[in-house]
Design a protein around this motif. Structure first.
Motif, PDB file in Angstrom:
ATOM      1  N   PHE A  51       0.835  -1.204   0.000  1.00 34.67           N
ATOM      2  CA  PHE A  51       0.000   0.000   0.000  1.00 34.67           C
ATOM      3  C   PHE A  51       0.874   1.259   0.000  1.00 34.67           C
ATOM      4  O   PHE A  51       0.590   2.225  -0.714  1.00 34.67           O
ATOM      5  CB  PHE A  51      -0.905   0.020   1.230  1.00 34.67           C
ATOM      6  N   ILE A 127      -6.025  -3.066  -6.204  1.00 36.15           N
ATOM      7  CA  ILE A 127      -5.285  -1.962  -5.604  1.00 36.15           C
ATOM      8  C   ILE A 127      -4.661  -1.089  -6.685  1.00 36.15           C
ATOM      9  O   ILE A 127      -4.621   0.140  -6.564  1.00 36.15           O
ATOM     10  CB  ILE A 127      -4.202  -2.496  -4.638  1.00 36.15           C
ATOM     11  N   ILE A 158      -5.497   3.483   3.241  1.00 32.11           N
ATOM     12  CA  ILE A 158      -4.629   2.513   3.907  1.00 32.11           C
ATOM     13  C   ILE A 158      -5.126   2.227   5.319  1.00 32.11           C
ATOM     14  O   ILE A 158      -5.125   1.069   5.775  1.00 32.11           O
ATOM     15  CB  ILE A 158      -3.177   3.026   3.935  1.00 32.11           C
TER      16      ILE A 158
END
Length: 216
Positions: A51, A127, A158
């Motif tokens: 992330f 993502i 996140i």
């Protein structure tokens, strides 16, 4: 700097993606059930690093892209809306496999667990599309400081993703047993997520205000 509506919007998208089965959920659940919660949490650290990589790329790269090619904003918006509709369909399509049916995974050491979590997230199309296509839809160029907006919105995503994935990792075994005995709950969850994602997709595709704002 960033509107409350944008923060809520990206939080809802993040929540929808966390609760919609995908590579991260399937890997974390499988790892937690087959090797234990500790292994799942180590894998989750790798996911968190993935992330962070996407967020860094978004902050550095997307600002320049939208400045140079404003029309790309509209293309990304429509692509993001289409992908949300795809996720909504995946949530409710007949014959969908539950992520709480774990994949058989051999035991691995901490470094490999971390690396696999990182690679799984970096190669996760959900993502990638979120940061390339969906996140920019919540940035308002008229408020300025686009890089900082990306940072705040990405940080929100996140935070939601890590809270959701941590809870899933910690309760994977219990949830697997619970859902196996009560399949109706899984259907309700999937229907709810499909509704949320579908609604966001329609709103995103119909909203022309920000596309106009990006255009010089």
């Amino acid at each position: 700097m960033v509107s409350t509506a944008s923060v809520i919007g990206i939080a809802l998208v993040a929540l929808g993606m966390v609760l919609t089965p995908g590579p991260n959920m399937i890997y974390l659940v499988s790892r937690s059930i087959t090797q234990g919660v500790r292994a799942g949490l180590v894998s989750l650290l790798g996911v968190a690093t993935g992330f962070a990589c996407y967020l860094a790329a978004a902050v550095v790269g997307l600002t320049a892209v939208f400045t140079l090619v404003p029309a790309l904003y509209t293309v990304l918006k429509l692509a993001g809306a289409a992908y949300l509709l795809y996720l909504a369909w995946q949530a409710i399509r007949p014959g969908g496999r539950s992520p709480f049916e774990p994949e058989p995974l051999p035991p691995d050491g901490p470094w490999r667990l971390y690396t696999m979590g990182l690679v799984t997230n970096l190669l996760n199309p959900k993502i990638a599309v979120l940061y390339v296509s969906l996140l920019p839809q919540f940035v308002d160029p008229e408020r300025g400081h686009i890089a900082l907006q990306n940072l705040i919105l990405g940080g929100t995503q996140i935070t939601v993703a890590m809270i959701g994935n941590t809870l899933i990792t910690l309760t994977a075994g219990s949830l697997a047993v619970f859902l196996a005995r009560r399949p109706a709950w899984m259907r309700v969850q999937r229907a709810f997520m499909a509704t949320v994602l579908g609604g966001l997709a329609v709103k995103m595709a119909a909203d022309r205000s920000r596309a106009a704002a990006v255009t010089p």
